[in-house]
Design a protein around this motif. Structure first.
Motif, mmCIF file in Angstrom:
data_model
loop_
_atom_site.group_PDB
_atom_site.id
_atom_site.type_symbol
_atom_site.label_atom_id
_atom_site.label_comp_id
_atom_site.label_asym_id
_atom_site.label_seq_id
_atom_site.Cartn_x
_atom_site.Cartn_y
_atom_site.Cartn_z
ATOM 1 N N GLU A 91 4.340 -6.654 5.668
ATOM 2 C CA GLU A 91 4.347 -6.645 7.074
ATOM 3 C C GLU A 91 4.507 -8.134 7.350
ATOM 4 O O GLU A 91 3.715 -8.660 7.079
ATOM 5 C CB GLU A 91 3.015 -5.981 7.677
ATOM 6 C CG GLU A 91 3.086 -6.226 9.189
ATOM 7 C CD GLU A 91 1.854 -5.727 9.890
ATOM 8 O OE1 GLU A 91 1.747 -5.613 10.985
ATOM 9 O OE2 GLU A 91 0.864 -5.120 9.242
ATOM 10 N N LEU A 126 3.850 -10.816 9.613
ATOM 11 C CA LEU A 126 3.175 -11.341 10.704
ATOM 12 C C LEU A 126 3.982 -12.210 11.793
ATOM 13 O O LEU A 126 3.745 -12.303 12.812
ATOM 14 C CB LEU A 126 1.688 -11.806 10.462
ATOM 15 C CG LEU A 126 1.196 -10.584 9.358
ATOM 16 C CD1 LEU A 126 -0.376 -11.210 9.140
ATOM 17 C CD2 LEU A 126 0.578 -9.416 10.292
ATOM 18 N N ARG A 184 4.303 -15.898 7.774
ATOM 19 C CA ARG A 184 2.882 -15.147 7.162
ATOM 20 C C ARG A 184 3.159 -13.796 6.985
ATOM 21 O O ARG A 184 3.910 -13.148 7.994
ATOM 22 C CB ARG A 184 1.891 -15.598 8.074
ATOM 23 C CG ARG A 184 0.298 -15.156 7.276
ATOM 24 C CD ARG A 184 -0.622 -15.978 8.078
ATOM 25 N NE ARG A 184 -2.105 -15.633 7.561
ATOM 26 C CZ ARG A 184 -2.516 -16.005 6.371
ATOM 27 N NH1 ARG A 184 -1.903 -17.145 5.796
ATOM 28 N NH2 ARG A 184 -3.705 -15.835 6.014
ATOM 29 N N ARG A 222 1.299 -9.715 5.672
ATOM 30 C CA ARG A 222 0.356 -9.175 5.049
ATOM 31 C C ARG A 222 0.544 -7.957 4.376
ATOM 32 O O ARG A 222 1.689 -7.169 4.661
ATOM 33 C CB ARG A 222 -0.321 -8.214 6.500
ATOM 34 C CG ARG A 222 -1.745 -7.414 5.875
ATOM 35 C CD ARG A 222 -2.263 -6.539 7.095
ATOM 36 N NE ARG A 222 -2.849 -7.509 7.946
ATOM 37 C CZ ARG A 222 -2.484 -7.335 9.330
ATOM 38 N NH1 ARG A 222 -1.509 -6.671 9.703
ATOM 39 N NH2 ARG A 222 -3.244 -8.245 10.127
ATOM 40 N N THR A 276 -0.298 -4.879 2.082
ATOM 41 C CA THR A 276 -1.182 -3.508 1.919
ATOM 42 C C THR A 276 -0.959 -2.993 0.602
ATOM 43 O O THR A 276 0.281 -2.534 0.420
ATOM 44 C CB THR A 276 -0.721 -2.550 3.064
ATOM 45 O OG1 THR A 276 -0.943 -3.037 4.375
ATOM 46 C CG2 THR A 276 -1.979 -1.409 3.067
ATOM 47 N N PRO A 290 -4.401 -16.259 -0.886
ATOM 48 C CA PRO A 290 -4.364 -15.282 0.077
ATOM 49 C C PRO A 290 -5.692 -15.103 0.485
ATOM 50 O O PRO A 290 -6.767 -15.505 -0.016
ATOM 51 C CB PRO A 290 -3.892 -14.140 -0.576
ATOM 52 C CG PRO A 290 -4.171 -14.314 -2.037
ATOM 53 C CD PRO A 290 -4.299 -15.856 -2.168
ATOM 54 N N THR A 306 -6.125 -5.394 1.575
ATOM 55 C CA THR A 306 -4.965 -6.165 2.206
ATOM 56 C C THR A 306 -4.960 -7.634 1.774
ATOM 57 O O THR A 306 -6.160 -8.086 1.486
ATOM 58 C CB THR A 306 -4.759 -5.960 3.606
ATOM 59 O OG1 THR A 306 -6.131 -6.673 4.210
ATOM 60 C CG2 THR A 306 -4.801 -4.717 4.267
ATOM 61 N N GLU A 325 -3.381 -11.234 3.069
ATOM 62 C CA GLU A 325 -2.513 -12.130 4.248
ATOM 63 C C GLU A 325 -2.328 -13.404 3.411
ATOM 64 O O GLU A 325 -3.361 -14.089 3.148
ATOM 65 C CB GLU A 325 -3.193 -12.286 5.335
ATOM 66 C CG GLU A 325 -3.381 -11.001 6.352
ATOM 67 C CD GLU A 325 -3.693 -11.246 7.666
ATOM 68 O OE1 GLU A 325 -3.461 -12.405 8.255
ATOM 69 O OE2 GLU A 325 -4.087 -10.318 8.391
#
Length: 470
Positions: free
Chosen positions: A6, A8, A12, A14, A16, A91, A107, A109
Motif C-alpha cells: 500500500e 502511503l 513510504r 506499508r 501487509t 522498517p 505489517t 512501514e
C-alpha cells in the motif's frame, strides 16, 4: 506467504504480510535448537532436551518469540523483493495477528526511493569565473614562498608585529593551573594568529625576560571552551629577515636559475589551480541547475535521521577536536539554533536529493564502474583520510563499504555526463572546454567530488534493507 503493498505517499509504503504457520517450522526448529544449547535440564544431555520439556519448563511463548524474531527478516525481505521495492533504512514492524499454530500477520512501514523522471538536461547553461592570473596573484604566491625561507636574528629590543618570540605559557582556570596548560620554549610569529587569541597584544612591547597575562578562550585540552588566564613569559625576541627577491632566491627556493623563470612557473601553477577551481565550480552549478529541473519527494524519516546523524557527528567528533560547544559554535557561525537547524535541513535535503537524482541517472545511462576507476577513487579517498591506500582499502572491505564507494564513483560519472552535455561559459562570455588538457597531460574533467560534497555522507540514502526485530 502472501504480501500486499500500500502506497502511503510517494516515499513510504506499508507491506501487509500473511505467513502460514507451516512456513514458520524452520524458524521454530532453529528456536528449539538455540534454546537447547543455552539451557540445562537435569536428566537430559545439553542439546538433547525434547521440545515438549522446553515448552513445559520455559514456556511455548518464549520459543515462538525466538522463532518470529528469526523468521521476520526473511519474510520481510521476501515481501520487499516480491513488491520490487527499493527500500531505505529500517522498517517499522507491527505484528497484527498471531497465535500458536495459526497464521502470522504483520505489517511493515518503510521509506522507499521515489520514482523520478529525469528530463532532458542538455539545455543546461551555467556561467563560471574566468581564469585570470594577475601580477598581484603571482606576487602574493612568491611572497608566501619568500616567507618560508625567512631567517631569524636575536635582537635586544621590544617585540614588534612580525617578530618571532620564544615564550613559556601557563594557563589557569579559576585560579588553578591546568595540568595540560603549561608549555615552554614555543616559537611564535607575532601576527600569525596561530596561537591563542590575545597573545599578540600581550607580547608586543615586551623584551626578553618580560611577562604579561591575558584572557583567552581555550580551543582544546581539558578546559576546551572555557576562558583561561594565561601567563606568558618572553624568553627571546628574534627579528625575521626575508631573502632578497633575486636569482639567488630563485635558486634557493626552486629548481629554477632565475627569478623570471620562477615567476613564469608560478603563473602556470596558479593557472592550473584556477582551472581546477573553474571545473569544480562548473560541476556545482550544473548540479544545482539539474536539481532545479526535478521534483524529488523527500522521505521524512530518512531526512529526520540524516539531520540527527549530522548533529551527532558535530557533537561527538568535530566539537571535541575544535574545543567547541553548541553555544560557542553558533556564536562563531553567527546564527541562532533555529537558523542553523534550518540550514542543516536544507543541506540534508540537497544531499538526499542529489543522491536520488544521480542514482537514477546511473540507471538511465546504464553507467558502470571499472576496477581501475574504483581503485583511483579509493586512492583519492585514502589520501584525504590520511591513511595509506592499503589501510583504507582494508577498512572499507571490513566495514562493508565497497558498494558505497562504487556508488560514489558511479554518481560522479553521472554528473560528468550532465556537465559534458551542458553549456559552460565564463564571465567573459567565452565557452569553457572542461576537457582541455593541462601542462601535465592531466585532463580537467568532471569528477565525483562535487557530487560527494552535496550528498548526504552521514546517513546514506543507499541504505540497504535492514533486518527488523521485535
Amino acid at each position: 506467504m502472501k504480501s500486499a503493498v500500500e502506497n502511503l505517499n510517494p516515499t513510504r509504503v506499508r507491506l501487509t504480510v500473511e505467513v502460514p504457520f507451516e512456513e514458520l517450522k524452520p524458524s521454530l526448529d532453529a528456536a528449539y535448537k538455540k534454546i537447547n544449547q543455552q539451557v540445562t535440564v537435569p536428566g537430559f544431555r545439553k542439546g538433547k532436551i525434547p521440545a515438549r520439556i522446553i515448552d513445559q519448563r520455559f514456556g511455548r511463548g518464549a520459543v515462538l518469540e525466538e522463532a518470529i524474531n528469526d523468521a521476520l527478516p526473511k519474510f520481510y525481505t521476501e515481501a520487499v523483493n516480491s513488491g520490487e521495492l527499493d527500500v531505505l533504512g529500517q522498517p517499522e514492524i507491527d505484528i497484527t495477528e498471531f497465535n500458536d499454530n495459526e497464521e502470522l500477520k504483520f505489517t511493515a512501514e518503510v521509506d522507499v526511493r521515489p520514482a523520478l523522471e529525469i528530463p532532458d538536461y542538455s539545455g543546461i547553461e551555467v556561467t563560471v569565473d574566468a581564469i585570470e592570473v594577475s601580477d598581484e596573484d603571482i606576487d602574493k604566491s612568491i611572497e608566501q614562498l619568500r616567507d618560508r625561507f625567512a631567517s631569524t636574528t636575536p635582537v635586544e629590543r621590544a617585540a614588534a608585529d612580525g617578530d618571532v618570540v620564544v615564550v613559556d605559557l601557563e594557563a589557569s582556570v579559576e585560579g588553578k593551573v591546568l595540568e595540560d596548560g603549561v608549555a615552554k620554549g614555543i616559537s611564535y610569529t607575532i601576527g600569525s594568529g596561530q596561537l591563542l587569541d590575545g597573545i599578540d597584544e600581550a607580547v608586543i612591547g615586551l623584551e626578553a625576560g618580560g611577562s604579561a597575562t591575558f584572557s583567552s578562550e581555550l580551543k582544546g585540552g581539558s578546559a576546551a571552551g572555557r576562558t583561561a588566564e594565561v601567563k606568558v613569559d618572553v624568553t627571546a625576541v628574534q627579528a625575521r629577515e626575508l631573502p632578497e627577491l633575486d636569482d639567488d632566491f630563485a635558486q634557493l627556493a626552486s629548481e629554477f636559475d632565475t627569478l623570471d623563470e620562477l615567476r613564469a612557473d608560478t603563473a602556470r601553477r596558479l593557472e592550473r589551480m584556477k582551472k581546477y577551481d573553474q571545473a569544480t565550480q562548473a560541476q556545482e552549478k550544473v548540479l544545482d541547475a539539474l536539481l532545479e529541473l526535478i521534483d524529488v519527494p523527500m522521505p521524512e524519516k530518512l531526512l529526520k535521521d540524516e539531520i540527527e546523524t549530522r548533529k551527532q557527528n558535530l557533537e561527538q567528533h568535530q566539537f571535541p577536536m575544535m574545543g567547541l560547544t553548541w553555544e560557542s559554535f553558533l556564536e562563531r557561525e553567527g546564527k541562532t539554533a533555529e537558523e542553523y537547524d534550518a540550514q542543516l535541513e536544507e543541506q540534508a535535503k540537497k544531499g538526499i536529493k542529489t543522491q536520488f537524482v544521480l542514482d537514477e541517472l546511473v540507471k538511465k545511462e546504464q553507467l558502470s564502474v571499472s576496477q581501475e576507476e574504483l581503485t583511483e577513487h579509493l586512492m583519492r579517498r585514502a589520501a584525504s583520510s590520511g591513511m595509506s591506500p592499503d589501510q583504507f582499502a582494508q577498512a572499507v572491505v571490513e566495514s562493508g563499504q565497497v558498494p558505497m564507494l562504487v556508488g560514489e564513483v558511479a554518481r560522479g560519472k553521472a554528473l560528468a555526463a550532465v556537465v559534458e552535455a551542458a553549456k559552460v561559459v565564463d564571465s567573459n562570455g567565452d565557452t569553457v572546454d572542461l576537457e582541455d588538457e593541462d601542462e601535465d597531460g592531466e585532463t580537467v574533467e568532471a569528477t565525483s567530488e562535487a557530487a560527494e560534497a552535496a550528498e548526504a555522507p552521514e546517513q546514506s540514502a543507499e541504505a540497504a534493507e535492514e533486518t527488523p526485530e521485535v
